[in-house]
Scaffold this active site. Structure first.
Site, PDB file in Angstrom:
ATOM      1  N   GLY A  88     141.387 100.251  33.656  1.00 39.40           N
ATOM      2  CA  GLY A  88     142.109  99.261  32.845  1.00 39.40           C
ATOM      3  C   GLY A  88     143.528  98.944  33.162  1.00 39.40           C
ATOM      4  NE  ARG A  89     145.489  95.784  37.577  1.00 39.97           N
ATOM      5  CZ  ARG A  89     144.858  95.324  38.501  1.00 39.97           C
ATOM      6  NH1 ARG A  89     144.250  93.950  38.078  1.00 39.97           N
ATOM      7  NH2 ARG A  89     144.707  95.624  39.739  1.00 39.97           N
TER       8      ARG A  89
ATOM      9  CG  LEU B 258     153.386  95.063  30.318  1.00 37.95           C
ATOM     10  CD1 LEU B 258     153.043  94.591  28.859  1.00 37.95           C
ATOM     11  CD2 LEU B 258     154.515  94.893  30.691  1.00 37.95           C
ATOM     12  CD  GLN B 259     150.794 101.288  28.824  1.00 37.00           C
ATOM     13  OE1 GLN B 259     150.810 100.468  27.979  1.00 37.00           O
ATOM     14  NE2 GLN B 259     150.238 102.335  28.902  1.00 37.00           N
ATOM     15  CD  GLU B 260     147.234  99.029  38.038  1.00 36.09           C
ATOM     16  OE1 GLU B 260     148.155  98.449  38.497  1.00 36.09           O
ATOM     17  OE2 GLU B 260     145.957  98.723  38.761  1.00 36.09           O
ATOM     18  N   GLY B 261     145.716 101.986  34.512  1.00 38.92           N
ATOM     19  CA  GLY B 261     144.942 103.188  34.641  1.00 38.92           C
ATOM     20  C   GLY B 261     143.959 103.048  35.644  1.00 38.92           C
ATOM     21  CB  THR B 262     140.822 104.838  37.108  1.00 40.67           C
ATOM     22  OG1 THR B 262     140.591 105.114  35.824  1.00 40.67           O
ATOM     23  CG2 THR B 262     141.701 106.083  37.679  1.00 40.67           C
TER      24      THR B 262
ATOM     25  CE  LYS C 260     145.686  97.491  24.288  1.00 32.00           C
ATOM     26  NZ  LYS C 260     145.066  98.313  23.391  1.00 32.00           N
TER      27      LYS C 260
ATOM     28  CG  ASP D 168     143.128 107.869  19.479  1.00 27.06           C
ATOM     29  OD1 ASP D 168     143.984 108.902  19.650  1.00 27.06           O
ATOM     30  OD2 ASP D 168     142.865 107.418  20.619  1.00 27.06           O
TER      31      ASP D 168
END
Ligand SMILES: *[C@@H]1O[C@H](CO)[C@@H](O)[C@H](O)[C@H]1NC(C)=O
Ligand SMILES: *[C@@H]1O[C@H](CO)[C@@H](O)[C@H](O)[C@H]1NC(C)=O
Ligand SMILES: *[C@@H]1O[C@H](CO)[C@@H](O)[C@H](O)[C@H]1NC(C)=O
Ligand SMILES: *[C@@H]1O[C@H](CO)[C@@H](O)[C@H](O)[C@H]1NC(C)=O
Ligand SMILES: *[C@@H]1O[C@H](CO)[C@@H](O)[C@H](O)[C@H]1NC(C)=O
Length: 591
Positions: A326-327, A320-324, A348, A449
């Site tokens: 993390g996913r 659904l979402q992806e970072g450098t 996650k 946050d």
């Protein structure tokens, strides 16, 4: 011209927004709200009146006025439409009524959750005649203390004039948050002493806190007005302002450098370890320090052992979402007992190149809301921490996913279809977030946050607040390092958090104001053209984010109150819920 200035509405004129309670006041004014005749069975009319006395309104809403539901036979549907939030420490409601001639009544109640609240008790009989003299009856709403739940209460009053067949049904809606008795929660909710504080806005006396709010609304408006004037002056000196910016940023950044290129460099420092955040002062007790980072991976894993499940039960589907590193996956969780039963989940997790610190952070931050139960919170449910596998954090699924991404999508759709999402929907989302935060404040949990990126939404527009695990990686543009190696959501932070690293429910209120702004702008970045290094100086100078185009003044006033420099002057979450609920009802009434 710079866009991020409060007091400058989209039109460019200088005006102080009206207080947010304006709409409620409308309901309190005798003639403002639409009313319909109802009890006109006899030609003269029985002259029934039913209202909340001034004392009662002050107690519940902090306003000096009477709230009429029926005035001389005229029913205020507008007043009846408010689903009034009863402060959780208030157990009694008082209604004042009388009739000039014979009117019979029948009184009944409905409660949607009997585990949380018993049947309301009244000190008049369930059936009888409306008194001919001004009288008060009392409704007792007592929570059982068995579970945490918001309870909907419906009080129904059927009035019959002079034994005719016709009768009038009046429905009074109330909501009240019921809480489990605290001892049990203290042990289950969070086991870390550091994550709770002594400050508890909800326990504060309701009358004083609502009064403080009322006063603070006034103070806010004065501040906004002042800012507007300062702004006008600054406008005339806009050339000088550029020099001023440079000197401010030089004094505020710890390295004495203004870094216009932080947006490109800060990401490299994402989640680097940092043991000692310099903390300069603890002026009051309700302040919490940041000590997440001293935990090791083993300790973090040990803390979640009790919710660990076998990796075999989890199937990963789309990313659904992806970072450098993390996913977030859409996952399927098989039921422990019945393998044919499946639950949808968010999963996650991290990629192979993630460092131990990043994994530890994910696990630790995922536990922020652990053990809490509220319909507007989305806490962690399980983890997979099997040897040789990257840890996975499992949360219940919400099919429209991340709120910030959702808002941005709405923005795209809005270009073609302005009715894609209504203002009322957005306010409803804000109310849900405020409800969840009110619960957290009451539980003495500080989120630290809160932002649209840390909320999720489903197709019924239900919104839930979640933890911030992986957010730094998935939304790198929303976090900045201010030279202290700590990546922080600078644009969402209250001044005292930025400068002194002080966090409290009041700093969460500040972030809520920014979140509300995100909602109204459909996911824009706040203070987008302000250098993160300048933020503290900028806020200190009294600047805030500008009123979004199409954002009603009342709503902007709510945001602006959340950004009062003095934490004490900011509204409490419960007051925000109340205020937004009224605004929501008013939007419904006039659309
Ligand atoms: C009862 O209500 C109807 C419609 O609401 C009205 O036409 C009628 O006159 C009423 N009867 C009495 C006795 O008030
Ligand atoms: C009021 O009247 C409605 C409609 O007839 C009925 O369903 C309800 O039970 C009545 N309520 C009470 C408290 O008697
Ligand atoms: C019900 O309680 C209220 C407040 O305690 C009191 O003022 C009122 O007189 C009582 N009414 C009756 C009918 O006992
Ligand atoms: C009540 O109704 C009766 C007839 O049904 C009428 O004679 C009487 O005047 C009415 N009383 C009032 C106060 O309206
Ligand atoms: C929490 O604080 C109390 C006293 O404030 C102390 O007795 C207790 O040991 C602390 N618990 C933990 C887990 O630190």
């Amino acid at each position: 011209m710079r866009a991020g200035w409060a007091g400058v509405p989209g039109t460019g004129g200088l005006r102080a927004p009206p207080p947010p309670l304006l709409l409620l006041l409308l309901a309190l004014l005798p003639a403002a709200a639409p009313r319909s005749p109802a009890l006109a069975a006899s030609p003269t009319g029985p002259s029934v009146s039913l209202y909340l006395s001034e004392d009662e309104v002050r107690r519940l809403l902090g306003l000096d006025a009477e709230l009429y539901y029926v005035r001389n036979d005229l029913i205020s549907h507008y007043a009846l439409s408010f689903n009034l939030l009863v402060p959780s420490e208030t157990n009694f409601l008082h209604f004042t009524w009388h009739a000039k001639s014979k009117v019979e009544y029948k009184l009944g109640f409905q409660v949607d959750n009997f585990v949380a609240m018993g049947m309301p008790q009244v000190n008049i009989s369930a059936q009888g005649e409306v008194p001919r003299t001004l009288s008060v009856f009392r409704v007792e709403l007592s929570c059982t203390g068995k579970v945490d739940s918001e309870v909907m209460i419906l009080m129904q009053l059927n009035l019959t004039v002079n034994s005719s067949k016709n009768f009038t049904v009046l429905n009074f809606k109330r909501r009240k948050m019921c809480y489990k008795k605290l001892e049990e929660v203290k042990t289950s909710a969070l086991d870390k002493n550091t994550s709770r504080t002594i400050y508890d806005p909800v326990h504060a006396a309701p009358t004083t806190s609502t009064r403080v709010f009322y006063i603070s609304v006034g103070v806010c408006c004065a501040v906004i007005f002042l800012v507007a004037i300062i702004l006008a002056v600054l406008h005339l000196h806009s050339m000088k302002r550029i020099e001023l910016d440079d000197s401010i940023s030089a004094s505020s950044s710890s390295q004495g450098l203004s870094q216009p290129s932080t947006q490109t460099t800060q990401y490299l420092r994402a989640d680097t370890p940092n043991n000692a955040t310099p903390i300069t002062s603890y002026p009051t007790l309700r302040i919490e320090k940041n000590d997440l980072r001293s935990v090791t991976l083993l300790e973090a894993k040990a803390k979640v052992k009790d919710i660990a499940i076998s990796r075999e039960r989890v199937t990963l589907k789309d990313v659904l979402q992806e970072g450098t590193f993390g996913r977030i996956f859409h996952g399927i969780l098989v039921d422990e007992k019945d393998p044919n039963k499946e639950k949808q989940t968010f999963v996650k997790t991290v990629k192979d190149q993630a460092s131990e610190v990043q994994v530890t952070m994910m696990l630790t931050e995922s536990c922020k809301l652990r053990g809490l139960h509220h319909r507007n919170l989305l806490p962690i449910t399980h983890v997979c921490i099997e040897e040789g596998e990257k840890p996975m954090v499992i949360l219940p699924y919400m099919n429209w996913g991340n709120l910030k991404l959702f808002l941005r999508q709405c923005k795209l759709v809005e270009a073609n279809n302005p009715q894609a999402i209504s203002q009322q929907d957005l306010v409803h989302m804000a109310i849900q977030i405020a409800c969840g935060m009110s619960y957290l404040a009451r539980r003495e949990v500080i989120h630290k946050d809160l932002a649209a990126r840390n909320c999720v939404i489903d197709d019924t527009l239900q919104v839930k607040i979640t933890d911030n695990a992986l957010s730094r990686d998935l939304f790198p543009m929303d976090y900045h390092c201010l030279g202290d190696n700590e990546n922080r959501p600078v644009r969402w932070m209250a001044l005292e958090s930025l400068v002194n690293n002080e966090f409290s429910s009041a700093s969460d209120v500040w972030a809520f104001g920014v979140t509300l702004w995100e909602l109204m702008t459909l996911g824009q970045t706040p203070y987008v053209d302000i250098d993160p290094f300048e933020m503290a100086a900028y806020l200190k100078d009294g600047y805030r984010i500008a009123q979004p185009i199409n954002c009603p003044d009342e709503l902007f006033a709510v945001m602006a109150c959340c950004w009062a420099l003095d934490p004490e002057e900011r509204p409490k979450f419960q007051q925000l819920v109340q205020c937004l609920t009224e605004f929501h009802a008013a939007l419904g009434a006039y659309v």
